[in-house]
Scaffold this motif. Structure first.
Motif, PDB file in Angstrom:
ATOM      1  N   THR A  92      98.230 -23.799  38.961  1.00 45.01           N
ATOM      2  CA  THR A  92      98.941 -24.126  40.190  1.00 45.01           C
ATOM      3  C   THR A  92      99.171 -22.839  40.971  1.00 45.01           C
ATOM      4  OG1 THR A  92     100.051 -26.023  39.183  1.00 45.01           O
ATOM      5  CG2 THR A  92     101.106 -25.040  41.108  1.00 45.01           C
ATOM      6  N   TYR A 138      92.409 -24.179  34.875  1.00 49.25           N
ATOM      7  CA  TYR A 138      93.201 -24.778  35.947  1.00 49.25           C
ATOM      8  C   TYR A 138      94.514 -24.013  36.088  1.00 49.25           C
ATOM      9  CZ  TYR A 138      90.254 -28.999  35.556  1.00 49.25           C
ATOM     10  OH  TYR A 138      89.208 -29.868  35.521  1.00 49.25           O
ATOM     11  N   LEU A 196      96.617 -27.562  43.028  1.00 50.43           N
ATOM     12  CA  LEU A 196      95.915 -27.204  41.793  1.00 50.43           C
ATOM     13  C   LEU A 196      94.613 -26.500  42.156  1.00 50.43           C
ATOM     14  CD1 LEU A 196      95.914 -27.523  38.633  1.00 50.43           C
ATOM     15  CD2 LEU A 196      94.349 -29.446  39.009  1.00 50.43           C
ATOM     16  N   THR A 224     101.064 -29.772  38.780  1.00 48.68           N
ATOM     17  CA  THR A 224     100.260 -30.497  37.793  1.00 48.68           C
ATOM     18  C   THR A 224     100.636 -29.993  36.410  1.00 48.68           C
ATOM     19  OG1 THR A 224      98.465 -30.747  39.383  1.00 48.68           O
ATOM     20  CG2 THR A 224      97.916 -31.053  37.053  1.00 48.68           C
TER      21      THR A 224
END
Length: 531
Positions: free
Chosen positions: A298, A296, A307, A332
């Motif tokens: 940003t 993951y 995200l 996030t």
């Protein structure tokens, strides 16, 4: 004065609680203050916990580590037990401020970065001051090329090194050495190594935009260089199984802007390879999925921040997939093993607040805090509208404008043009308290992302190479013309403001047009050579 901030929300390991930093203004002493607050993962029992910031749960969730003012003075590291007693211990008595405070995987120690003083070799002694003499300060002797940094001031009196200290308190042990800065603290899952970024070569200050990723053995202090590519390598994140490292970097270039790429290598530095393909945005806040099947991160794109996820199954750019797709700025900060995410979200008319969502259902975002609803209650905000317009050479430019509350299109309004700094940065769709205050006083506020801005790809960002200021001035003026064409701007009352890169362009504007009634060129570079 009453406007508050929230930042850095962190989920507890079991996903049941969120701890975050809440900031406010101390009006008596004219400074910013912060406290740690805690609440249930659903937003329940939102309450003050302790003064401080930068909180992190221990791996088992039984304690938090955080920084706060302590003895003898300055920022110190504290540990608080998260039981009913809530005992708190100051575990350091440092002379410099710690950064990147991180738990070891077994929860037995704390790692951090801190400056270690390095005296200059200057041998000439200044005369002693007579008792009571009111002399000016002693001259500062500078022997390093890179002797000051934005937001830090002078940094030539030492180098940043990595340390560990027992979680119960004790004497910090220095792990790194040498006349280099060491940034970031990333443990391997077994706790035996810490990865960091540095450039441990002679005359490192003269290596333009260069950095490498290293690891240090926590027991022996032995340092291993992991990356060797020409170009900056940063932000190492170790996979949950400890076998891989994800990191950001770019190939060496003279371009003024290039979006960073995402790479993966083996834990020993072997087999480094690009995994984000041709995807032309810059990953930030990298986090591995709990099962290690993807990453993951940003990223900013056309005024928004969302995200994204990159599965580790391929290297095509189309493998980068958006998780959230909102018209907002979402940072996030923590994703649990079950996919519950927490972060800070702001949109055009919503100040930043803590939110949660499930990565499997990202469209269902739940707001947990509302720290500024009290001061905004009963206030009518100005409407914010997006605009795309065409520069003289045909390039499409994105911008936004705010109209005053109770706006009447049949009237004429003064206008302010705001220009961002950098110049490689991005105005976005987040709430701006200052602009709303100005709109409430009857101004139309215009802000745009001229060429050179980030969030639109490497070519757009690099379009001002050896041409700054230049065509970005044309972009800004085309935006002003586009708003004037709407018919409600008083062209005798237009104003322009910018700081840093925006200050440069403001000064440039004053020298190229007299269409603005007044200008505020803040923190600009006016002469490249003298600067």
């Amino acid at each position: 004065w009453e406007y508050e901030t929230v930042s850095d929300p962190q989920l507890s390991p079991d996903g049941s609680q969120i701890i975050y930093t809440r900031g406010w203004i101390d009006k008596i002493n004219d400074k910013r203050e912060s406290s740690l607050w805690i609440m249930g993962a659903d937003g329940s029992r939102n309450r003050f916990l302790v003064r401080g910031s930068n909180a992190r749960f221990s791996p088992s969730g039984d304690r938090i580590v955080y920084t706060a003012q302590g003895d003898p003075k300055g920022t110190q590291i504290f540990v608080r037990y998260m039981d009913a007693e809530g005992a708190t211990s100051q575990i350091t008595h440092l002379t410099e401020s710690p950064a990147n405070v991180t738990w070891s995987p077994d929860g037995q120690s704390i790692a951090f970065a801190m400056k270690v003083e390095k005296k200059t070799a200057w041998s000439i002694k200044m005369p002693e001051r007579p008792e009571g003499a009111k002399w000016v300060e002693t001259p500062r002797i500078v022997e390093r090329l890179d002797y000051r940094q934005d937001g830090q001031g002078f940094n030539d009196d030492g180098f940043r090194h990595l340390f560990t200290v027992p979680a119960t308190g004790g004497t910090p042990r220095q792990l790194t050495n040498g006349d280099w800065d060491h940034n970031g603290v990333e443990f391997t899952p077994d706790g035996k190594q810490i990865l960091f970024t540095s450039l441990r070569v002679p005359d490192a200050d003269y290596q333009w935009r260069e950095s490498e990723i290293y690891s240090v053995n926590v027991d022996t202090g032995a340092i291993t260089q992991l990356t060797r590519r020409k170009g900056p390598d940063n932000n190492p994140k170790v996979s949950p199984d400890g076998k891989l490292v994800a990191y950001t970097g770019i190939d060496a270039s003279r371009n003024t802007w290039t979006d960073s790429k995402l790479y993966v290598m083996n834990i020993d530095g072997s087999n480094p390879h690009l995994v984000s393909g041709d995807w032309d945005r810059s990953p930030q806040n990298i986090q591995w999925k709990a099962d290690g099947t993807g990453v993951y991160f940003t990223a900013q794109d056309s005024g928004n921040q969302n995200l994204y996820v990159l599965p580790m199954a391929g290297v095509r750019s189309d493998m980068v997939q958006p998780v959230t797709k909102g018209t907002y700025m979402l940072t996030t900060t923590s994703v649990s093993k079950t996919g519950k995410a927490v972060g800070v979200l702001t949109s055009l008319q919503m100040p930043p607040d803590i939110v949660t969502y499930d990565v499997a259902k990202p469209e269902q975002v739940k707001q947990l805090t509302a720290v500024n609803d009290d001061i905004l209650k009963g206030k009518k905000l100005g409407a914010v509208k997006e605009m795309w317009y065409t520069a003289p050479d045909g390039l499409k430019i994105q911008g936004w404008y705010i109209t005053p509350p109770d706006f009447d299109a049949t009237k004429k309004y003064p206008m302010q043009l705001h220009i961002h700094g950098g110049p490689h940065s991005m105005y976005g769709v987040g709430f701006n308290y200052g602009w709303q205050e100005m709109a409430a006083n009857g101004y139309v506020i215009l802000y745009t992302n001229p060429r050179g801005s980030t969030g639109y790809g490497s070519a757009f960002g690099n379009a001002i190479k050896r041409a700054y200021p230049g065509k970005d001035y044309d972009d800004l003026m085309a935006g002003v013309d586009a708003v004037i064409a709407k018919g409600y701007i008083d062209t005798q009352n237009m104003f322009v403001y910018g700081c840093s890169g925006g200050g440069v362009l403001t000064a440039w504007i004053v020298g190229h047009t007299d269409r603005f009634a007044a200008a505020s060129a803040n923190c600009p570079v006016i002469n490249w050579m003298s600067f």
